[in-house]
Design a protein around this motif. Structure first.
Motif, PDB file in Angstrom:
ATOM      1  N   GLY A  55       7.824  -1.535  20.441  1.00  0.00           N
ATOM      2  CA  GLY A  55       6.390  -0.862  20.240  1.00  0.00           C
ATOM      3  C   GLY A  55       5.513  -1.462  21.309  1.00  0.00           C
ATOM      4  N   ASP A  56       4.401  -0.739  21.220  1.00  0.00           N
ATOM      5  CA  ASP A  56       3.348  -1.395  22.346  1.00  0.00           C
ATOM      6  C   ASP A  56       2.385  -2.180  21.390  1.00  0.00           C
ATOM      7  OD1 ASP A  56       1.438  -1.708  23.941  1.00  0.00           O
ATOM      8  OD2 ASP A  56       0.759   0.181  24.412  1.00  0.00           O
TER       9      ASP A  56
ATOM     10  N   MET B 132       8.461  -6.737  -3.544  1.00  0.00           N
ATOM     11  CA  MET B 132       8.203  -5.509  -2.861  1.00  0.00           C
ATOM     12  C   MET B 132       6.980  -6.134  -2.089  1.00  0.00           C
ATOM     13  SD  MET B 132       8.445  -3.119  -6.108  1.00  0.00           S
ATOM     14  CE  MET B 132       7.318  -1.547  -5.462  1.00  0.00           C
TER      15      MET B 132
ATOM     16  N   ILE C 224       5.157  -8.114  10.981  1.00  0.00           N
ATOM     17  CA  ILE C 224       6.259  -8.427  12.137  1.00  0.00           C
ATOM     18  C   ILE C 224       5.986  -7.324  12.969  1.00  0.00           C
ATOM     19  CG2 ILE C 224       8.595  -8.515  12.423  1.00  0.00           C
ATOM     20  CD1 ILE C 224       9.054  -9.656   9.598  1.00  0.00           C
TER      21      ILE C 224
ATOM     22  N   ALA D  15       6.391  -6.141   6.406  1.00  0.00           N
ATOM     23  CA  ALA D  15       6.434  -4.850   7.302  1.00  0.00           C
ATOM     24  C   ALA D  15       5.188  -4.498   7.959  1.00  0.00           C
ATOM     25  CB  ALA D  15       6.330  -3.809   6.158  1.00  0.00           C
ATOM     26  N   ILE D  16       4.004  -5.233   7.583  1.00  0.00           N
ATOM     27  CA  ILE D  16       2.778  -5.088   8.335  1.00  0.00           C
ATOM     28  C   ILE D  16       2.593  -6.141   9.208  1.00  0.00           C
ATOM     29  CG2 ILE D  16       0.229  -5.463   8.061  1.00  0.00           C
ATOM     30  CD1 ILE D  16       0.392  -4.212   5.217  1.00  0.00           C
TER      31      ILE D  16
ATOM     32  N   LEU E 174       8.311   2.885   7.801  1.00  0.00           N
ATOM     33  CA  LEU E 174       9.850   3.285   7.553  1.00  0.00           C
ATOM     34  C   LEU E 174      10.107   3.389   6.090  1.00  0.00           C
ATOM     35  CD1 LEU E 174      11.626   0.825   9.978  1.00  0.00           C
ATOM     36  CD2 LEU E 174      11.313   3.053  10.204  1.00  0.00           C
ATOM     37  N   PHE E 175       9.024   3.284   5.228  1.00  0.00           N
ATOM     38  CA  PHE E 175       9.392   3.266   3.807  1.00  0.00           C
ATOM     39  C   PHE E 175       9.822   4.469   3.362  1.00  0.00           C
ATOM     40  CE2 PHE E 175       6.388  -0.791   3.606  1.00  0.00           C
ATOM     41  CZ  PHE E 175       7.626  -1.484   3.568  1.00  0.00           C
TER      42      PHE E 175
ATOM     43  N   PHE F 147       6.619  -4.591  15.592  1.00  0.00           N
ATOM     44  CA  PHE F 147       7.710  -3.455  15.574  1.00  0.00           C
ATOM     45  C   PHE F 147       8.267  -3.624  16.958  1.00  0.00           C
ATOM     46  CE2 PHE F 147       9.519   0.795  15.729  1.00  0.00           C
ATOM     47  CZ  PHE F 147      10.307   1.009  14.506  1.00  0.00           C
TER      48      PHE F 147
ATOM     49  N   ALA G 228       1.625   2.080   0.684  1.00  0.00           N
ATOM     50  CA  ALA G 228       1.156   2.260   2.488  1.00  0.00           C
ATOM     51  C   ALA G 228       0.299   3.549   2.564  1.00  0.00           C
ATOM     52  CB  ALA G 228       2.577   2.438   3.209  1.00  0.00           C
TER      53      ALA G 228
ATOM     54  N   PHE H 299       6.397  -5.663   1.704  1.00  0.00           N
ATOM     55  CA  PHE H 299       4.960  -5.148   2.164  1.00  0.00           C
ATOM     56  C   PHE H 299       4.331  -5.879   3.197  1.00  0.00           C
ATOM     57  CE2 PHE H 299       0.849  -3.004   1.902  1.00  0.00           C
ATOM     58  CZ  PHE H 299       1.463  -1.637   2.131  1.00  0.00           C
TER      59      PHE H 299
ATOM     60  N   ASP I  45       4.297   2.939  15.411  1.00  0.00           N
ATOM     61  CA  ASP I  45       5.160   1.636  15.824  1.00  0.00           C
ATOM     62  C   ASP I  45       4.718   0.515  15.061  1.00  0.00           C
ATOM     63  OD1 ASP I  45       6.461   2.727  17.956  1.00  0.00           O
ATOM     64  OD2 ASP I  45       4.995   2.228  19.470  1.00  0.00           O
ATOM     65  N   SER I  46       5.232   0.518  13.689  1.00  0.00           N
ATOM     66  CA  SER I  46       5.081  -0.218  12.584  1.00  0.00           C
ATOM     67  C   SER I  46       5.984  -0.214  11.425  1.00  0.00           C
ATOM     68  CB  SER I  46       3.730  -0.396  12.079  1.00  0.00           C
ATOM     69  OG  SER I  46       3.741  -1.118  10.941  1.00  0.00           O
ATOM     70  N   TYR I  47       6.520  -1.227  11.015  1.00  0.00           N
ATOM     71  CA  TYR I  47       7.698  -1.137   9.879  1.00  0.00           C
ATOM     72  C   TYR I  47       7.208  -0.377   8.643  1.00  0.00           C
ATOM     73  CZ  TYR I  47      11.030  -4.327  12.375  1.00  0.00           C
ATOM     74  OH  TYR I  47      12.034  -4.955  13.078  1.00  0.00           O
ATOM     75  N   VAL I  48       5.774  -0.362   8.552  1.00  0.00           N
ATOM     76  CA  VAL I  48       5.215   0.264   7.449  1.00  0.00           C
ATOM     77  C   VAL I  48       5.623   1.705   7.402  1.00  0.00           C
ATOM     78  CG1 VAL I  48       2.955   0.970   6.263  1.00  0.00           C
ATOM     79  CG2 VAL I  48       3.236  -1.496   7.243  1.00  0.00           C
TER      80      VAL I  48
ATOM     81  N   LEU J  32       6.784   1.239  -2.198  1.00  0.00           N
ATOM     82  CA  LEU J  32       6.282   0.955  -1.165  1.00  0.00           C
ATOM     83  C   LEU J  32       5.529   1.731  -0.022  1.00  0.00           C
ATOM     84  CD1 LEU J  32       8.970  -1.840  -0.086  1.00  0.00           C
ATOM     85  CD2 LEU J  32       6.513  -2.460  -1.182  1.00  0.00           C
TER      86      LEU J  32
END
Lengths: 198, 55
Positions: B49-50, B34, B44, B41-42, A15-16, B46, A72, B38, A10-13, A68
């Protein structure tokens, strides 16, 4: 194969990877349209310019998200737990994609392509493969770009995705906070006999 | 010499240069973007999500 998503994804990381795949999808779609109509069309007509640009910007997104994804996976040491072939396959995809991007520059059929071709030809000669790959040969570079390299990349993406499905997403690195939760004592302190983990 | 109307066909514009490093302004913008993406993405959380950090 695992059929549920672990909570740590459950993290945007995470999705890359799929964003790279989505970019690749648009590269193929726009590339197929360019192949059908040819350079005379993509350099001259407005619609040709549009699809030429779509192809170019899909490639930008492809490399953007792929690097990216690489960052990751490197930072979470994603080769752990028998996932080394996923990692190696990812690297092969990265290197093949650079070749595909390079032959794409050569296939533009414009001043950029001539410049890149004449510069790159010296590099090819200097490493001894100039007799096999003539960067100024549009037909050869175009053939590599529209058939051989995409097919290899497509195959390796298939293997890569299969391996990700087979092994599941790598678990996060253990958090070393100085406390060994499993044995309920500070990390590194001896565990008495009979009290050890199962 | 070239007249004012005659430019080289390829002109990458200004570039950052240090020793053998050479990065054009577009390159620097992309690399900067980039890093920003990156970090975001870490950082923010999700949606859906829990995000309970207690476990």
């Amino acid at each position: 194969m695992p059929d549920t998503m672990p909570s740590y994804v459950d993290s945007y990381v995470y999705l890359f990877g799929v964003l790279t795949l989505a970019s690749f999808f648009w590269i193929i779609i726009s590339g197929v349209i360019l192949v059908i109509f040819g350079p005379d069309w993509w350099h001259v007509s407005a619609v040709g310019h549009f699809f030429n640009s779509t192809h170019f910007w899909s490639v930008q997104a492809f490399f953007f998200f792929m690097v990216l994804h690489l960052w990751a996976q490197f930072l979470m040491a994603a080769w752990r737990g028998g996932r080394h072939w996923t990692w190696i396959g990812g690297w092969m995809l990265f290197l093949l994609s650079i070749l595909a991007g390079f032959t794409g520059y050569l296939s533009q059929n414009n001043f950029d392509a001539q410049w890149v071709g004449t510069q790159g030809k010296d590099a090819m000669n200097s490493v001894g493969v100039g007799g096999f790959f003539n960067l100024l040969n549009f037909g050869q570079m175009y053939g590599l770009h529209v058939f051989l390299l995409p097919m290899l990349i497509l195959f390796l993406i298939g293997v890569h995705l299969f391996l990700v499905r087979k092994h599941g997403v790598v678990e996060p690195l253990p958090l070393d906070d100085g406390y060994d939760k499993e044995n309920r004592r500070p990390t590194g302190s001896p565990v008495p006999e009979g009290e050890s983990r199962p | 010499m070239n007249g004012p109307g005659l430019q080289p066909p390829i002109n990458a514009g200004p570039a950052w240069q240090y020793s053998f490093f050479n990065l054009s302004v577009p390159d620097l913008i992309v690399v900067g973007l980039m890093i920003v993406v990156f970090v975001l993405a870490i950082a923010i959380p999700f949606p859906g999500g829990d995000n309970d950090s207690t476990h």
